[in-house]
Design a protein around this motif. Structure first.
Motif, PDB file in Angstrom:
ATOM      1  N   LYS A  85     -19.173 -20.573  30.173  1.00  0.00           N
ATOM      2  CA  LYS A  85     -18.408 -20.277  28.973  1.00  0.00           C
ATOM      3  C   LYS A  85     -16.944 -20.065  29.344  1.00  0.00           C
ATOM      4  CE  LYS A  85     -21.945 -18.200  26.006  1.00  0.00           C
ATOM      5  NZ  LYS A  85     -22.340 -16.991  25.238  1.00  0.00           N
ATOM      6  N   ARG A  86     -16.082 -20.365  28.395  1.00  0.00           N
ATOM      7  CA  ARG A  86     -14.658 -20.204  28.651  1.00  0.00           C
ATOM      8  C   ARG A  86     -14.319 -18.737  28.900  1.00  0.00           C
ATOM      9  NH1 ARG A  86     -11.311 -24.327  27.522  1.00  0.00           N
ATOM     10  NH2 ARG A  86      -9.609 -22.880  27.062  1.00  0.00           N
ATOM     11  N   ALA A  87     -13.335 -18.526  29.755  1.00  0.00           N
ATOM     12  CA  ALA A  87     -12.966 -17.163  30.137  1.00  0.00           C
ATOM     13  C   ALA A  87     -12.328 -16.433  28.969  1.00  0.00           C
ATOM     14  CB  ALA A  87     -11.999 -17.193  31.316  1.00  0.00           C
ATOM     15  N   PRO A  88     -12.435 -15.106  28.937  1.00  0.00           N
ATOM     16  CA  PRO A  88     -11.745 -14.343  27.893  1.00  0.00           C
ATOM     17  C   PRO A  88     -10.235 -14.540  27.969  1.00  0.00           C
ATOM     18  CG  PRO A  88     -13.357 -12.985  29.053  1.00  0.00           C
ATOM     19  CD  PRO A  88     -13.249 -14.259  29.811  1.00  0.00           C
ATOM     20  N   ILE A  89      -9.574 -14.169  26.889  1.00  0.00           N
ATOM     21  CA  ILE A  89      -8.125 -14.351  26.830  1.00  0.00           C
ATOM     22  C   ILE A  89      -7.436 -13.540  27.918  1.00  0.00           C
ATOM     23  CG2 ILE A  89      -6.095 -14.042  25.383  1.00  0.00           C
ATOM     24  CD1 ILE A  89      -7.821 -14.494  22.963  1.00  0.00           C
ATOM     25  N   SER A  90      -7.994 -12.403  28.270  1.00  0.00           N
ATOM     26  CA  SER A  90      -7.354 -11.551  29.272  1.00  0.00           C
ATOM     27  C   SER A  90      -7.333 -12.199  30.642  1.00  0.00           C
ATOM     28  CB  SER A  90      -8.088 -10.206  29.360  1.00  0.00           C
ATOM     29  OG  SER A  90      -9.447 -10.408  29.700  1.00  0.00           O
ATOM     30  N   LEU A  91      -8.232 -13.181  30.883  1.00  0.00           N
ATOM     31  CA  LEU A  91      -8.282 -13.854  32.175  1.00  0.00           C
ATOM     32  C   LEU A  91      -7.559 -15.185  32.164  1.00  0.00           C
ATOM     33  CD1 LEU A  91     -11.940 -13.224  33.361  1.00  0.00           C
ATOM     34  CD2 LEU A  91      -9.873 -11.966  33.926  1.00  0.00           C
ATOM     35  N   SER A  92      -7.028 -15.584  31.035  1.00  0.00           N
ATOM     36  CA  SER A  92      -6.367 -16.885  30.953  1.00  0.00           C
ATOM     37  C   SER A  92      -4.994 -16.768  30.316  1.00  0.00           C
ATOM     38  CB  SER A  92      -7.242 -17.861  30.155  1.00  0.00           C
ATOM     39  OG  SER A  92      -7.492 -17.349  28.860  1.00  0.00           O
ATOM     40  N   PRO A 135     -16.329 -13.449  35.776  1.00  0.00           N
ATOM     41  CA  PRO A 135     -17.566 -13.721  35.035  1.00  0.00           C
ATOM     42  C   PRO A 135     -18.113 -15.081  35.443  1.00  0.00           C
ATOM     43  CG  PRO A 135     -15.684 -14.168  33.649  1.00  0.00           C
ATOM     44  CD  PRO A 135     -15.128 -13.648  34.942  1.00  0.00           C
ATOM     45  N   SER A 136     -19.390 -15.302  35.244  1.00  0.00           N
ATOM     46  CA  SER A 136     -20.008 -16.566  35.635  1.00  0.00           C
ATOM     47  C   SER A 136     -21.251 -16.805  34.793  1.00  0.00           C
ATOM     48  CB  SER A 136     -20.359 -16.571  37.129  1.00  0.00           C
ATOM     49  OG  SER A 136     -21.215 -15.480  37.446  1.00  0.00           O
ATOM     50  N   THR A 137     -21.753 -18.019  34.887  1.00  0.00           N
ATOM     51  CA  THR A 137     -22.965 -18.421  34.162  1.00  0.00           C
ATOM     52  C   THR A 137     -24.002 -18.887  35.162  1.00  0.00           C
ATOM     53  OG1 THR A 137     -21.678 -19.094  32.223  1.00  0.00           O
ATOM     54  CG2 THR A 137     -23.911 -19.961  32.415  1.00  0.00           C
ATOM     55  N   LEU A 161     -23.421 -13.797  33.322  1.00  0.00           N
ATOM     56  CA  LEU A 161     -23.182 -12.699  34.249  1.00  0.00           C
ATOM     57  C   LEU A 161     -21.792 -12.125  34.000  1.00  0.00           C
ATOM     58  CD1 LEU A 161     -24.537 -14.359  37.528  1.00  0.00           C
ATOM     59  CD2 LEU A 161     -25.817 -13.106  35.787  1.00  0.00           C
ATOM     60  N   ALA A 162     -21.745 -10.906  33.508  1.00  0.00           N
ATOM     61  CA  ALA A 162     -20.469 -10.236  33.307  1.00  0.00           C
ATOM     62  C   ALA A 162     -19.902  -9.792  34.652  1.00  0.00           C
ATOM     63  CB  ALA A 162     -20.640  -9.040  32.367  1.00  0.00           C
ATOM     64  N   PRO A 163     -18.603  -9.511  34.745  1.00  0.00           N
ATOM     65  CA  PRO A 163     -18.032  -9.061  36.022  1.00  0.00           C
ATOM     66  C   PRO A 163     -18.732  -7.822  36.556  1.00  0.00           C
ATOM     67  CG  PRO A 163     -16.284  -9.659  34.497  1.00  0.00           C
ATOM     68  CD  PRO A 163     -17.569  -9.699  33.709  1.00  0.00           C
ATOM     69  N   ALA A 164     -19.228  -7.919  37.790  1.00  0.00           N
ATOM     70  CA  ALA A 164     -19.881  -6.811  38.505  1.00  0.00           C
ATOM     71  C   ALA A 164     -21.134  -6.302  37.801  1.00  0.00           C
ATOM     72  CB  ALA A 164     -18.901  -5.658  38.732  1.00  0.00           C
ATOM     73  N   GLU A 165     -21.716  -7.087  36.897  1.00  0.00           N
ATOM     74  CA  GLU A 165     -22.923  -6.629  36.203  1.00  0.00           C
ATOM     75  C   GLU A 165     -24.126  -6.653  37.127  1.00  0.00           C
ATOM     76  OE1 GLU A 165     -25.588  -7.691  32.190  1.00  0.00           O
ATOM     77  OE2 GLU A 165     -23.938  -9.000  32.834  1.00  0.00           O
TER      78      GLU A 165
END
Length: 644
Positions: free
Chosen positions: A184-191, A459-461, A547-551
């Motif tokens: 999925k595309r990264a959140p706005i805060s990461l782009s 984040p990752s899939t 997979l959320a960051p550090a989840e």
């Protein structure tokens, strides 16, 4: 040699390099017809195509290959280029400051002019400066390097043991694939735009972030099928994605995603990547022992002191497939063609076979086909079924070793003193028919930015395709619990029982209390050609997990030599106590082999995820199964164990 005029040796050119490379691309099979021993004469040779070739014994200035050329100067003969080998490494960017101190590369800008000739850039009209000024502070110059995944012990670890078996039938694979990204595309805060991108992982050849591939394969009846999956399954995935013209989930016409930034002077040398990673780890709110005690699934001891295995935990729920661009008419046609091949070649169960994620009409043809989006799940389903069909078709063409009444001559496989090969391009099995098979569990990880998936801020899939009883587990950072991503395809499974009972009436229970179908413990597997008609297919169970960051702390892939002895929570707790994934894989295999009664082949792969640094803080840490593991180890060391 006095009367011979020696010509001037010309300089080696780029064309000579191409000619030299061409000798390895289409080198003819040369056999002498009648050699001549006189010096300076021309030897006559004959190629495998029957064409006469003259090779001059006198020294020449450039290599020559007798190939007819087209009107454009390119070789007219079709050049067979070898297929790409599997990339068992990942590509990343390292700052130049981390290179060897004796490296010739400088930390500043590269230019060939002396420093006195370089001038700083000043806004305005006029000629461009000879070179840019040196950078202020830390150097931002990056160097692309390849790192073998098996050597990155802090990010990936693997361990294999054959147990007490005479040979090992387990195989594994780990590396990167050349397929479009499906994250999925990264959140706005990461782009956010407006800042200089400085990702720590390089893009693939297609421009997308690298897609990582991990797989474990457990063969039965031999290792022909598991070896085939290790060497070929990733190729089926790449070829299918290319045939479907699968598009990236990240390319939507907008600006390309970027990774979080590196060091800068404004932040005092601290990188944005490290800042976001620390923030993600701090945001993980760990649970206490009381919060996870109810969900903890660990073995217990009965009145006689024996360990009772708990029921398997349910697998994690799958996210819905993400539709991406593709050649939809071509994809539907290929899907229908593959299902028709299964119907004509095998029959039985496959006469009414409708795979998931395929766009197919009903068996009667009355109902129209339901629109199914094309996604990475479609590619996985098609690749698994195509690989299985190619394997069993190749085995059916080989002689049956049990048939000793064949009148086939001994030299039947020799044609003009050359061994004949099957029409299949894959190296499938040995010279005789292989009736065994293999399970398979693969995991694909894709990220929306070049930042690698093991970083806490990324984040990752995760997409998993699974066949058989090999298992894939996740460790939740907050709770410390083992989260199964796969389920065992056994006859005792309600879903598998309902799927196969109308085709197979031979469900039996062996002396160990395990239910089997036609002598097989798995209802889904590659190979096993004698059981295909009753429904033992390679139709994968596919799950998508965001997979959320550090989840999650880490990912574990194990064969049944490990999962058949240890519970999911025990496997995860052993990895928690290790310092690196490589050590965790060794500890899991060593412990499973030590306490096992069957001595089956054992394989374990451990993949680091974003929450690795806090893997032992959630829930009960590694102490939840400590007592049970100590009891298992003491029981294994008991000399009276073999008498019971």
């Amino acid at each position: 040699m006095a009367g011979m005029k020696v010509g001037r040796r010309r300089q080696w050119s780029l064309g000579d390099t191409y000619d030299f490379i061409a000798t390895f691309l289409h080198k003819p099979d040369i056999r002498p017809i009648y050699p001549s021993a006189s010096p300076g004469s021309r030897r006559h040779y004959q190629t495998s195509n029957g064409q006469a070739t003259h090779i001059n014994r006198i020294r020449t200035n450039r290599l020559h290959i007798p190939v007819s050329t087209s009107r454009y100067g390119y070789p007219a003969r079709r050049i067979e280029v070898a297929r790409r080998h599997f990339h068992d490494y990942f590509v990343t960017n390292l700052p130049s400051s981390s290179l060897h101190p004796d490296s010739k590369s400088s930390t500043g800008p590269h230019h060939k002019l002396p420093r006195a000739a370089s001038t700083p850039h000043t806004p305005g009209t006029g000629p461009s400066p000879a070179a840019a000024p040196p950078m202020v502070g830390m150097s931002r110059e990056m160097t692309v390097v390849r790192i073998p995944l098996r050597s990155a012990k802090h990010h990936f670890g693997v361990s294999v043991s054959r147990g007490t078996r005479p040979y090992n039938e387990d195989t594994y694979q780990a590396g990167t694939l050349e397929i479009p990204a499906f994250a999925k595309r990264a959140p706005i805060s990461l782009s956010r735009a407006g800042k200089t991108a400085s990702a720590t992982s390089a893009d693939s050849a297609s421009g997308d972030p690298q897609v990582f591939y991990f797989g474990v394969f457990d063969g039965h009846g031999g290792n022909e099928c598991s070896d085939f999956l290790r060497e070929e399954l990733h190729g089926y995935l790449e070829k299918t994605a290319g045939t479907f013209e699968l598009a990236s989930s990240l390319k939507t016409g907008k600006k390309k995603e970027r990774g979080v930034g590196g060091p800068s002077v404004e932040r005092g040398g601290n990188s944005e990547l490290a800042s976001r990673g620390s923030e993600s780890l701090q945001n993980v709110k760990t649970k206490s022992e009381k919060d996870v005690e109810r969900d903890l699934n660990i073995p217990t001891k009965d009145k006689n002191g024996r360990i009772e295995q708990p029921p398997a935990s349910p697998a994690i729920e799958s996210e819905k497939p993400v539709s991406v661009g593709s050649n939809k008419p071509k994809t539907i046609e290929l899907e229908r063609s593959l299902v028709a091949q299964w119907k004509e070649t095998v029959g039985g169960y496959f006469r009414r076979f409708r795979p998931e994620h395929f766009t197919l009409s009903s068996s009667s043809g009355d109902e129209p086909a339901a629109e199914t989006p094309v996604s990475i799940e479609t590619v996985l389903m098609y690749a698994f079924l195509q690989a299985d069909l190619d394997f069993i078709t190749a085995q059916a063409q080989k002689p049956d070793p049990d048939n000793n009444h064949s009148d086939k001559p001994l030299n039947a496989d020799d044609i003009l003193d050359r061994p004949s090969h099957l029409s299949s391009q894959h190296r499938i099995g040995g010279p005789t028919r292989f009736v065994g098979g293999s399970t398979a569990s693969i995991a694909l990880i894709s990220t929306p930015t070049p930042t690698p998936f093991w970083h806490p801020a990324s984040p990752s899939t995760l997409v998993v395709a699974h066949v058989g009883d090999t298992r894939i587990l996740l460790c939740n950072t907050a709770t410390g619990l083992a989260i199964p991503v796969t389920t065992n395809h056994h006859p005792s499974s309600p879903i598998e029982g309902a799927r196969l009972r109308r085709y197979a009436a031979t469900f039996v229970t062996d002396s160990f209390g395990e239910e089997r179908m036609s002598g097989l413990a798995n209802t889904r597997a590659f190979g096993d050609m004698r059981s295909k008609r009753i429904g033992v297919s390679a139709e994968p169970e596919i799950r998508r997990v965001e997979l959320a960051p550090a989840e999650y702390s880490f990912l574990v892939l194990v064969s049944d030599g490990v999962s058949g002895t240890l519970t999911d929570q025990e496997i995860v707790d052993v990895v928690k106590e290790a310092k690196t994934p490589e050590q965790g894989a060794r500890d899991v295999v060593g412990f499973a082999t030590e306490v096992s009664r069957e001595g089956d082949n054992a394989t374990c792969l451990v993949v680091r995820l974003g929450g690795w640094e806090r893997r032992i803080e959630g829930g009960m840490g590694s102490m939840g199964t400590k007592e049970v593991r100590d009891f298992r180890k003491g029981d294994a060391l008991d000399p009276r164990r073999g008498r019971t």
